[in-house]
Every structure is written in C-alpha cells, then in structure tokens.
Design an enzyme around this catalytic site. Structure first.
Site, PDB file in Angstrom:
ATOM      1  N   GLY A  10      55.695  71.509  64.318  1.00  0.00           N
ATOM      2  CA  GLY A  10      55.371  72.898  64.673  1.00  0.00           C
ATOM      3  C   GLY A  10      54.791  73.749  63.555  1.00  0.00           C
ATOM      4  N   ASN A  26      51.642  74.307  63.000  1.00  0.00           N
ATOM      5  CA  ASN A  26      50.581  75.127  63.605  1.00  0.00           C
ATOM      6  C   ASN A  26      51.172  76.254  64.450  1.00  0.00           C
ATOM      7  OD1 ASN A  26      47.852  74.114  62.844  1.00  0.00           O
ATOM      8  ND2 ASN A  26      48.747  72.186  63.530  1.00  0.00           N
ATOM      9  N   HIS A  43      42.659  69.054  66.360  1.00  0.00           N
ATOM     10  CA  HIS A  43      42.692  67.625  66.073  1.00  0.00           C
ATOM     11  C   HIS A  43      42.371  67.407  64.583  1.00  0.00           C
ATOM     12  CE1 HIS A  43      42.600  63.393  66.991  1.00  0.00           C
ATOM     13  NE2 HIS A  43      41.493  63.299  66.281  1.00  0.00           N
TER      14      HIS A  43
HETATM   15  C1  GAR Z   1      48.548  68.203  63.651  1.00  0.00           C
HETATM   16  O1  GAR Z   1      48.031  67.500  62.540  1.00  0.00           O
HETATM   17  C2  GAR Z   1      47.568  68.148  64.809  1.00  0.00           C
HETATM   18  O2  GAR Z   1      46.238  68.188  64.425  1.00  0.00           O
HETATM   19  C3  GAR Z   1      47.907  66.811  65.425  1.00  0.00           C
HETATM   20  O3  GAR Z   1      49.313  66.781  65.375  1.00  0.00           O
HETATM   21  C4  GAR Z   1      49.773  67.488  64.225  1.00  0.00           C
HETATM   22  C5  GAR Z   1      50.826  68.468  64.639  1.00  0.00           C
HETATM   23  O4  GAR Z   1      51.403  69.093  63.510  1.00  0.00           O
HETATM   24  N1  GAR Z   1      47.388  66.720  66.755  1.00  0.00           N
HETATM   25  C6  GAR Z   1      46.791  65.622  67.225  1.00  0.00           C
HETATM   26  O5  GAR Z   1      46.685  64.594  66.598  1.00  0.00           O
HETATM   27  C7  GAR Z   1      46.255  65.741  68.643  1.00  0.00           C
HETATM   28  N2  GAR Z   1      45.317  64.757  68.931  1.00  0.00           N
HETATM   29  P1  GAR Z   1      52.341  70.361  63.655  1.00  0.00           P
HETATM   30  O6  GAR Z   1      53.432  69.995  64.673  1.00  0.00           O
HETATM   31  O7  GAR Z   1      52.902  70.589  62.303  1.00  0.00           O
HETATM   32  O8  GAR Z   1      51.518  71.524  64.143  1.00  0.00           O
END
Ligand code: GAR
Length: 194
Positions: A20, A22, A114
């Site tokens: 989480g 982001n 992404h």
């Molecule tokens: C992030 O790096 C996002 O880009 C990736 O998951 C991670 C989530 O991090 N998403 C994907 O790969 C979707 N295809 P977070 O939970 O710390 O935000």
C-alpha cells in the site's frame, strides 16, 4: 470557502492487495488543497496487509472482499462503488484482474500503475526481466484500464536510467519511489478531465 474546495474533489476508490505505498502517497496528496482527490474507499482482497492497516488507521472506508468466488466478489465491489458514489477507480498493486463485465458495469474510468515503461514488460516480475534483457532504462506507467492486461492509454510515464550496479531489488525500490510521486499527479490529471 472550505465547502467550495470540497465540492471540487471527486470520490475515488483505491484497490490494493499488499503493502500500500501507492495508497499512502495518494492519501497524503488527497489532503493537499490543490488535489482533486477525495479518497472515499479502499478495496482489498487481503485482510492482513499493511495497506489495510494504514487505511483503517486513517479512517478511510475499507472493504476487504473475499475473492473465493470472483463473480460474487465483483458484485459486492460494484455495490460499494455505487454506495460511495465512486467516480474513479485507481488500482494500486491490486493483484486480481477485473472482468470485462465488471469494467462494463462500472462504466467509469479505471486506472492502474505498472512498474515498467509500458507497452514493454506487461505482467509480473518486470524488474527481473528488465535486468536480464540489459535494458538501459526502466520506469513506471499510469494508464487507463481496459479488458487487456496492463494495456490502455498512457496518462503519465516516468523513466530512469538503469545503473550497472542495479539488481531487481534495487531497481524495484527506485521505481517504487517514482511510482509514489507519479501516481497522485496522474490521478489529478485524469480527474480534471472527467
Ligand atoms: C507497485 O510496484 C505497482 O506498480 C505494482 O504493484 C506494486 C504495489 O506496491 N503493480 C503491478 O505490478 C500491477 N501490474 P504498493 O502496494 O506499495 O503500492
């Protein structure tokens, strides 16, 4: 005056499956005056994750959805989206693919972040593949979600140079930082158009 600023903000939902980071950056950005984000709802398919803990701590409406039956899960999510009058869905590390039917029924904008320079390196293990292929650059992309995985029009993209000393882990950390800066800005950009 305060009311006027509030009215300009639009109800957004963030979908998560894990850490989480982001979600966090979207939340803090949503508190800024110039932000158009009203973070109204968090949807997760996992209960015991950092993202859900953060959302609860900050009193954001949070619904953890059991994905045992995808069809039923998506129906529940659509119910909450309507209940909270959500105008934009932001996928932030949500590891479930939304069905065509869900996208059609929601019928509003859905965006995703992404960790690659799309259209390159869709799917999982992006950093490993980027390093293996000796790419010079990598980065992250915020894009509109359509029925195809990690496709759809790009809203914003940011790139960095890959150093000889980089490995998948180091690169992931650097790109995550970029993501956390880029995503709220991309959301604000898209909200000014819808
Ligand atoms: C992030 O790096 C996002 O880009 C990736 O998951 C991670 C989530 O991090 N998403 C994907 O790969 C979707 N295809 P977070 O939970 O710390 O935000």
């Amino acid at each position: 005056m305060v009311k006027l600023i509030g009215k300009k903000k639009k109800f957004c939902a963030v979908f998560i499956s894990g850490r989480g980071s982001n979600l966090k950056s979207i939340y803090y950005y949503s508190k800024k005056k110039y932000s158009k984000i009203n973070l109204k709802l968090v949807i997760s398919n996992n209960l015991n994750i950092k993202g859900v803990k953060f959302a609860n701590k900050n009193k954001i409406n949070t619904k953890v959805i059991n994905y045992y039956n995808k069809n039923r899960a998506e129906k529940k999510i659509l119910y909450y989206l309507a209940k909270y009058k959500i105008e934009l869905i932001c996928l932030a590390g949500f590891m479930k693919v939304l069905s065509k039917n869900f996208i059609k029924k929601f019928n509003k904008t859905i965006i995703n972040i992404h960790p690659s320079l799309l259209p390159k390196y869709k799917g999982l293990n992006t950093h490993e593949r980027v390093i293996q292929n000796k790419e010079k650059y990598s980065g992250c992309t915020v894009h509109i979600v359509n029925e195809k995985l990690d496709s759809g029009k790009t809203i914003l993209q940011k790139r960095i140079k890959i150093l000889k000393s980089d490995n998948p882990n180091k690169l992931a950390k650097k790109i995550l930082k970029l993501e956390n800066q880029l995503y709220p800005r991309a959301i604000n950009k898209i909200l000014s158009k819808i």
